[in-house]
Scaffold this motif. Structure first.
Motif, mmCIF file in Angstrom:
data_model
loop_
_atom_site.group_PDB
_atom_site.id
_atom_site.type_symbol
_atom_site.label_atom_id
_atom_site.label_comp_id
_atom_site.label_asym_id
_atom_site.label_seq_id
_atom_site.Cartn_x
_atom_site.Cartn_y
_atom_site.Cartn_z
ATOM 1 N N THR A 392 14.558 64.559 91.678
ATOM 2 C CA THR A 392 15.055 65.460 92.711
ATOM 3 C C THR A 392 13.946 66.418 93.104
ATOM 4 O O THR A 392 12.833 66.365 92.572
ATOM 5 N N SER A 393 14.248 67.321 94.009
ATOM 6 C CA SER A 393 13.248 68.316 94.414
ATOM 7 C C SER A 393 12.938 69.280 93.276
ATOM 8 O O SER A 393 11.959 70.023 93.351
ATOM 9 N N GLU A 394 13.744 69.230 92.218
ATOM 10 C CA GLU A 394 13.579 70.169 91.111
ATOM 11 C C GLU A 394 12.952 69.537 89.880
ATOM 12 O O GLU A 394 12.076 70.118 89.241
ATOM 13 N N LYS A 395 13.383 68.303 89.515
ATOM 14 C CA LYS A 395 12.917 67.691 88.271
ATOM 15 C C LYS A 395 13.195 66.204 88.278
ATOM 16 O O LYS A 395 13.871 65.687 89.169
ATOM 17 N N GLU A 396 12.673 65.514 87.243
ATOM 18 C CA GLU A 396 12.952 64.093 87.067
ATOM 19 C C GLU A 396 13.922 63.916 85.905
ATOM 20 O O GLU A 396 13.769 64.531 84.847
ATOM 21 N N PHE A 397 14.927 63.069 86.122
ATOM 22 C CA PHE A 397 15.924 62.755 85.097
ATOM 23 C C PHE A 397 15.720 61.312 84.643
ATOM 24 O O PHE A 397 15.458 60.425 85.464
ATOM 25 N N GLU A 398 15.889 61.067 83.354
ATOM 26 C CA GLU A 398 15.737 59.718 82.811
ATOM 27 C C GLU A 398 17.120 59.107 82.546
ATOM 28 O O GLU A 398 17.995 59.758 81.966
ATOM 29 N N PHE A 399 17.283 57.832 82.974
ATOM 30 C CA PHE A 399 18.573 57.163 82.830
ATOM 31 C C PHE A 399 18.410 55.715 82.402
ATOM 32 O O PHE A 399 17.386 55.083 82.668
ATOM 33 N N ASP A 400 19.457 55.224 81.764
ATOM 34 C CA ASP A 400 19.564 53.791 81.490
ATOM 35 C C ASP A 400 20.278 53.081 82.640
ATOM 36 O O ASP A 400 19.970 51.931 82.956
ATOM 37 N N TYR A 401 21.257 53.767 83.225
ATOM 38 C CA TYR A 401 22.040 53.211 84.334
ATOM 39 C C TYR A 401 22.107 54.228 85.477
ATOM 40 O O TYR A 401 22.358 55.407 85.242
ATOM 41 N N ILE A 402 21.890 53.733 86.693
ATOM 42 C CA ILE A 402 22.147 54.530 87.892
ATOM 43 C C ILE A 402 23.243 53.807 88.678
ATOM 44 O O ILE A 402 23.057 52.665 89.115
ATOM 45 N N ILE A 403 24.371 54.472 88.824
ATOM 46 C CA ILE A 403 25.501 53.874 89.528
ATOM 47 C C ILE A 403 25.615 54.562 90.880
ATOM 48 O O ILE A 403 25.873 55.764 90.965
ATOM 49 N N CYS A 404 25.388 53.780 91.910
ATOM 50 C CA CYS A 404 25.242 54.319 93.270
ATOM 51 C C CYS A 404 26.579 54.247 94.001
ATOM 52 O O CYS A 404 26.834 53.323 94.787
ATOM 53 N N ALA A 405 27.436 55.227 93.757
ATOM 54 C CA ALA A 405 28.774 55.249 94.363
ATOM 55 C C ALA A 405 28.722 55.939 95.718
ATOM 56 O O ALA A 405 29.371 56.963 95.951
ATOM 57 N N THR A 406 27.929 55.359 96.618
ATOM 58 C CA THR A 406 27.657 55.990 97.909
ATOM 59 C C THR A 406 28.463 55.378 99.049
ATOM 60 O O THR A 406 28.175 55.639 100.221
ATOM 61 N N GLY A 407 29.461 54.570 98.711
ATOM 62 C CA GLY A 407 30.433 54.153 99.702
ATOM 63 C C GLY A 407 30.032 52.977 100.561
ATOM 64 O O GLY A 407 29.240 52.110 100.157
ATOM 65 N N PHE A 408 30.561 52.975 101.789
ATOM 66 C CA PHE A 408 30.512 51.805 102.649
ATOM 67 C C PHE A 408 30.239 52.203 104.100
ATOM 68 O O PHE A 408 30.506 53.331 104.503
ATOM 69 N N ASP A 409 29.744 51.234 104.845
ATOM 70 C CA ASP A 409 29.716 51.361 106.298
ATOM 71 C C ASP A 409 31.142 51.039 106.744
ATOM 72 O O ASP A 409 31.478 49.905 107.093
ATOM 73 N N ALA A 410 31.980 52.059 106.682
ATOM 74 C CA ALA A 410 33.425 51.859 106.730
ATOM 75 C C ALA A 410 33.921 51.469 108.119
ATOM 76 O O ALA A 410 33.355 51.865 109.141
ATOM 77 N N LEU A 411 34.978 50.686 108.113
ATOM 78 C CA LEU A 411 35.778 50.344 109.284
ATOM 79 C C LEU A 411 35.092 49.373 110.241
ATOM 80 O O LEU A 411 35.637 48.321 110.557
ATOM 81 N N THR A 412 33.887 49.677 110.712
ATOM 82 C CA THR A 412 33.206 48.756 111.617
ATOM 83 C C THR A 412 32.236 47.822 110.897
ATOM 84 O O THR A 412 31.941 46.733 111.399
#
Length: 561
Positions: A392-412
């Motif tokens: 991020t603009s503040e720091k780096e985070f370490e992860f084993d899993y990144i789950i990208c729950a950023t949705g959908f190009d909905a409806l169309t």
């Protein structure tokens, strides 16, 4: 079965919807000729398959996945469950409900898949369904007045009518962060969750997003993760879900009440069995309002949102009153003021109920746990994905899993991702380049004999799914029955009808507070997508009346030949 290592790259590939469960089948180059091709095996698609077949049409259902369920086939992530109560979230056919018993008031995705298997067996759907079949293109043959639909696995269908039930969440959206391909752990969109559950216990996990999926995931993963970071941009004004585990064969309602419940769905704004209170917020005293709010809140479903005062979604002061009640209820559950200020701010960020509200089971309490951390992406936005995790603009985070729950190009998105070309050669994507245009939320000018359900400019996301599937499904079958009776071979929405329908969409939306909030209801979550109301906000009863009048008047707004 696709391994979790293979899965990590699937969201980056548009072909992934067809590659999750590959088969080695070799398909014939022979063209299949049908009356109707139905695309999508969720509520809308399976209902249409049965309905068309019952009326004697040659029909096939094609589905990109390997089984029925639509969104519930794909959504297998931890915590995935519907936030509509049963029996409202099922078909009205007595042959289905007379011997089906739900285990929970809000069923999880596994139970919903079991229900779809029950439907498939009862309706004998499998003999007319092709799985692992992603329709990639469809072009209109003006000489034969037929659609030629092609799939990614090499099949071709020539059909009189094309009916698409892709649903409102058929095209995943992943922001274009730099470095996703460099991440050494697992990066996955939740709708690509592996069928073999990965072991997440003791792992460092990031959940990006605070929509319904993000809320459900974060709640469940907080129980197993060593460290959980929840990245949010806008807090979810989610409300408590009052789950009930039934002592079988107990159900929420006696089956003798089911016919009235199902018949009543089309009489309520959202296709449920409840509706708005027929008076305004400030018609009641403060004490009376609080009593109403408390009663609705205790229901543990959507009633605080969609069975409240009739002006809540339309008048700022009424909306603020509802938000303040929600805010105070929610802040009382969060121990740290700095967290409460992000998740339930004292000052209202947007109109309550004009971004998709979710139901939750203990979501806000997870932020009281020492191993759960909240990252405010407005204050510290994500800059890139690194080999180790998220910077991020503040720091780096370490992860084993990144789950990208950023949705959908909905409806169309589910419709426009298919290369659909009408007789002029114009594609549906080109037709919608300056904004969505439909007639009745089921057809498009310039695209004859094409219909769709649970898509843009229909009640859709403000309508219970099975309710919409039946209302729209019956209407589409009746159109085609009408054409058969009259000896017609082509029907097409008129441009003027399309224009007037969009005016109605705008009129209903602008009478509400919906356009004041940034949301996928308005296309705001997809960069470059035109900002416009994508949902018909007149409510199910008005929609049902309108499409019924269209039919009664000889399908006014369409031209036929």
């Amino acid at each position: 079965m696709t391994s979790i290592q293979e899965l990590k790259l699937l969201p980056l590939n548009e072909d992934s919807a067809n590659s999750l469960n590959k088969t080695n089948g070799v398909y014939s180059a022979e063209v299949q000729e049908l009356d109707v091709l139905v695309v999508g095996a969720g509520f809308g698609g399976v209902y249409q398959l049965k309905s068309f077949r019952d009326h004697g049409y040659r029909v096939k259902l094609v589905e990109a996945g390997t089984d029925y369920g639509g969104v519930w086939y794909w959504n297998r992530y931890p915590g995935a469950r519907v936030d509509t109560t049963i029996p409202l979230y099922e078909f009205s056919d007595p042959d289905l409900w007379k011997d089906w018993t739900w285990r929970q008031r809000f069923p999880g995705s596994a139970e919903l898949r079991a229900y779809f298997a029950h439907v498939a067996d009862k309706w004998n759907l499998r003999k007319d369904t092709e799985f692992n079949t992603f329709v990639s293109s469809a072009s209109w043959d003006d000489v034969e007045a037929k659609w030629v639909a092609k799939t990614k696995n090499g099949r071709t269908y020539k059909v009189k009518f094309l009916s698409i039930s892709a649903g409102f969440a058929a095209k995943r959206y992943i922001p274009g962060w730099k470095g996703i391909e460099k991440f050494k752990g697992i990066f996955v969109h939740p709708s690509y969750w592996p069928h073999e559950e990965p072991n997440l216990r003791g792992k460092r996990i990031a959940v990006i997003g605070a929509g319904s999926t993000g809320v459900q995931l974060a709640t469940d993963l907080s129980k197993v993760a060593e460290k959980l970071h929840v990245f949010i941009r806008t807090p979810n004004t989610c409300m408590p879900m009052r789950q009930v585990n039934y002592n079988l064969p107990e159900q929420a309602h006696p089956r003798s009440e089911y016919p009235d419940l199902f018949n009543g769905r089309k009489e309520c704004f959202s296709g449920f069995d409840f509706d708005f209170i027929p008076r305004s917020t400030f018609d009641d005293s403060l004490e009376e309002r609080l009593n109403i709010y408390e009663k609705l809140w205790a229901e543990g479903d959507f009633k605080f949102w969609l069975a409240t005062y009739k002006d809540m979604l339309f008048v700022e002061s009424a909306n603020r009153e509802a938000y303040n009640f929600w805010r105070d209820k929610t802040r009382a559950r969060i121990h740290k003021k700095e967290i409460a200020d992000i998740l339930a701010p004292m000052k209202q960020l947007h109109a309550f109920g004009c971004k998709r509200i979710s139901l939750e089971n203990g979501y806000f309490e997870i932020f009281n746990e020492p191993h759960v951390h909240l990252v405010d992406m407005k204050a510290t936005p994500i800059e890139e994905i690194t080999e180790k995790g998220i910077k991020t603009s503040e720091k780096e985070f370490e992860f084993d899993y990144i789950i990208c729950a950023t949705g959908f190009d909905a409806l169309t998105g589910g419709l426009s991702q298919i290369d659909i070309k009408g007789p002029s050669g114009e594609s549906l994507s080109e037709h919608w380049v300056d904004g969505c245009k439909t007639y009745l939320g089921m057809s498009v000018s310039g695209f004859p004999n094409l219909f769709f359900t649970y898509g843009p400019q229909a009640p859709t996301a403000f309508c219970n799914g099975p309710t919409c599937a039946e209302l729209q499904g019956d209407w589409i079958v009746n159109v085609i029955n009408h054409m058969k009776l009259k000896g017609l071979r082509r029907i097409e929405a008129e441009a003027e009808g399309e224009k007037k329908w969009k005016e109605d969409i705008l009129r209903f939306a602008n009478a509400s507070l919906l356009p004041t909030a940034k949301s996928w209801y308005m296309g705001d979550n997809i960069p470059g997508k035109p900002r416009e109301p994508l949902i018909y906000l007149g409510g199910v009863p008005t929609y049902y009346k309108t499409i019924s009048e269209c039919a009664a008047n000889g399908y006014m707004g369409f031209r036929t030949e």
